[in-house]
Design a protein around this motif. Structure first.
Motif, PDB file in Angstrom:
ATOM      1  N   GLN A 186       0.834  -1.206   0.000  1.00 39.03           N
ATOM      2  CA  GLN A 186       0.000   0.000   0.000  1.00 39.03           C
ATOM      3  C   GLN A 186       0.868   1.255   0.000  1.00 39.03           C
ATOM      4  O   GLN A 186       0.518   2.252  -0.638  1.00 39.03           O
ATOM      5  N   LEU A 187       1.976   1.209   0.724  1.00 43.21           N
ATOM      6  CA  LEU A 187       2.906   2.346   0.723  1.00 43.21           C
ATOM      7  C   LEU A 187       3.463   2.573  -0.674  1.00 43.21           C
ATOM      8  O   LEU A 187       3.623   3.719  -1.120  1.00 43.21           O
ATOM      9  N   LEU A 188       3.740   1.480  -1.387  1.00 47.23           N
ATOM     10  CA  LEU A 188       4.262   1.579  -2.746  1.00 47.23           C
ATOM     11  C   LEU A 188       3.283   2.317  -3.650  1.00 47.23           C
ATOM     12  O   LEU A 188       3.690   3.045  -4.563  1.00 47.23           O
ATOM     13  N   SER A 189       1.974   2.162  -3.376  1.00 47.40           N
ATOM     14  CA  SER A 189       0.973   2.839  -4.213  1.00 47.40           C
ATOM     15  C   SER A 189       1.044   4.349  -4.086  1.00 47.40           C
ATOM     16  O   SER A 189       0.533   5.075  -4.945  1.00 47.40           O
ATOM     17  N   SER A 190       1.651   4.850  -3.003  1.00 44.59           N
ATOM     18  CA  SER A 190       1.798   6.303  -2.837  1.00 44.59           C
ATOM     19  C   SER A 190       3.045   6.823  -3.538  1.00 44.59           C
ATOM     20  O   SER A 190       3.234   8.029  -3.657  1.00 44.59           O
ATOM     21  N   ILE A 191       3.879   5.890  -3.999  1.00 44.71           N
ATOM     22  CA  ILE A 191       5.139   6.268  -4.636  1.00 44.71           C
ATOM     23  C   ILE A 191       5.052   6.170  -6.152  1.00 44.71           C
ATOM     24  O   ILE A 191       5.563   7.017  -6.888  1.00 44.71           O
ATOM     25  N   VAL A 192       4.373   5.094  -6.623  1.00 48.19           N
ATOM     26  CA  VAL A 192       4.242   4.871  -8.062  1.00 48.19           C
ATOM     27  C   VAL A 192       3.450   6.000  -8.700  1.00 48.19           C
ATOM     28  O   VAL A 192       2.460   6.475  -8.139  1.00 48.19           O
ATOM     29  N   GLY A 193       3.863   6.415  -9.887  1.00 51.73           N
ATOM     30  CA  GLY A 193       3.202   7.524 -10.575  1.00 51.73           C
ATOM     31  C   GLY A 193       1.840   7.148 -11.118  1.00 51.73           C
ATOM     32  O   GLY A 193       1.443   5.987 -11.139  1.00 51.73           O
TER      33      GLY A 193
END
Length: 445
Positions: A94-101
């Motif tokens: 879920q944290l990765l979803s805040s990083i991916v464009g």
């Protein structure tokens, strides 16, 4: 006077109970991220508002029975550790979803969306696997450590108090981080909360791995099962009751959150988060009170009472005119934001006092007298927690199509079933089925 062996046993039981209480809080922390996170996505894609919640609870459908089997094969402690590791991974996704464009992709050739939404939904699914396993561990273990009956229910309600505390804080923290919700709001706004969750899971894994936990039914892998838990009518009907109950528990604050968040006034997201927080605060109060009285007041009496009261509260909320408003309380110490909202909201978040008792009450009634079938029953119960994804999703569709207030008729129907189960369906009519193969009585440990 207690012997050294008895003192050691009591200490082990105390550690086990405290550990289960902590896990109860973690379950709520992860679960209650879904609805406020969904509001972020719902502003950009209307269909996605409850999608994260649906993914979170869909995991129960596929993981419930395997989680019950894990209890039998690996025991309570190892299953809990595996769950905590999975939870850390789910939050990391879920944290990765805040990083991916915001790379645009297409669903079915027609509906444009973004890659980070799919990543978030994957993370929600993985977190659902985590909380399913944790729930499978904590509920039967507390019930068994209490020796079943009123004492077992009392331990579940006490753990539920901490569960509600975490549930109170989570939407409130999300509302604080997000503030005013707009189409430009992304998961990056809540990244600090997700990172905090990952750290807590890792620390919990390290602590629990070093704690000696009593295994209530350590010989289950050697037991022969002539029947399934569903051979018991009160367990079968209890499984249905759990499906509806979780839909009620999540649907009441979830739809309230969605309704107020989509109102066009300044800081609507923060006020919506505060109202959801007040609902979970009511659950905290209700579970705390139940944990005090459960040793004396029967589970069935509590269930009948709260089912009737909840029905009355929801019906009042439905029929009360929407133009009657009140100023929601501001509690600065808890970061609860004030706002002018329909009076209906008051009766809806007061339902938390009633739903607070239902989870532990249904589980306690449905597993009473199951003996060796308890672990398997717990797995089936966890599978039916998928109701917390399906029923709120249906309710949200009703809300968007026919009106948010009208969607609460679905809640009324489910509460009516809970009342039926409390009065009639929870009676064990299959006492002729053998349930013990020399399993230890925890009261003698």
């Amino acid at each position: 006077m207690e012997t050294t062996a008895q003192q050691t046993s009591n200490k082990s039981n105390t550690i086990a109970i405290a550990t289960m209480f902590f896990i109860f809080a973690m379950i709520s922390f992860v679960t209650n991220m879904a609805a406020p996170f969904g509001n972020i996505w719902g502003f950009r894609y209307e269909w996605a508002g409850m999608a994260g919640n649906l993914m979170n609870f869909t995991a129960y459908l596929f993981m419930g029975i395997p989680a019950g089997n894990m209890l039998i094969k690996y025991g309570y402690k190892k299953t809990a550790l595996i769950a905590l590791a999975v939870g850390a991974v789910g939050l990391a996704i879920q944290l990765l979803s805040s990083i991916v464009g915001d790379d645009v992709v297409v669903i079915g050739g027609e509906v444009p969306t973004t890659l980070n939404l799919f990543i978030y939904l994957l993370g929600a699914l993985v977190c659902g696997v985590c909380v399913c396993m944790l729930n499978t561990v904590v509920n039967p273990m507390l019930n068994l450590l209490g020796g079943g009956g009123n004492r077992g229910n009392q331990l579940i309600q006490t753990g539920g108090t901490l569960n509600s505390l975490a549930g109170t804080l989570t939407p409130m923290l999300v509302g604080m981080l997000v503030g005013t919700l707009t189409k430009e709001t992304t998961m990056a706004a809540v990244a600090p909360l997700v990172i905090t969750g990952i750290v807590i899971f890792v620390l919990a894994f390290c602590i629990i791995s070093q704690v000696k936990i009593v295994e209530p039914q350590s010989n289950l892998s050697k037991v022969k099962y002539e029947h399934t838990p569903l051979a018991f009518r009160h367990c079968l009907l209890g499984v249905i009751a759990i499906f509806f109950y979780v839909g009620i528990e999540i649907g009441i604050p979830g739809e309230l959150n969605a309704w107020i968040s989509r109102e066009s006034f300044e800081g609507a997201a923060a006020v919506a988060g505060s109202l959801a927080a007040l609902y979970w605060l009511m659950m905290l109060i209700g579970r705390f009170l139940s944990s005090i009285i459960s040793g004396k007041v029967s589970t069935r009496t509590q269930m009948v009472t709260v089912s009737v009261v909840a029905l009355v509260l929801v019906l009042i909320a439905i029929f009360l005119p929407e133009d009657i408003t009140f100023k929601s309380p501001e509690i600065s110490a808890l970061n609860i934001t004030s706002g002018e909202v329909p009076m209906k909201c008051l009766f809806l978040f007061l339902c938390g006092l009633c739903t607070s008792v239902m989870w532990g009450g249904i589980f306690n009634l449905a597993t009473e007298g199951l003996g060796k079938y308890t672990a398997k029953a717990s797995g089936i119960f966890m599978m039916m927690v998928v109701g917390g994804g399906i029923m709120p999703y249906i309710q949200d569709w009703i809300g968007r199509t026919y009106g948010y207030v009208d969607s609460y008729w679905l809640i009324v129907a489910m509460l009516a079933y809970i009342l039926y189960y409390s009065i009639i369906g929870s009676k064990n009519v299959n006492t002729d089925i053998p349930v013990n193969d020399e399993l230890p009585d925890l009261r003698d440990l």
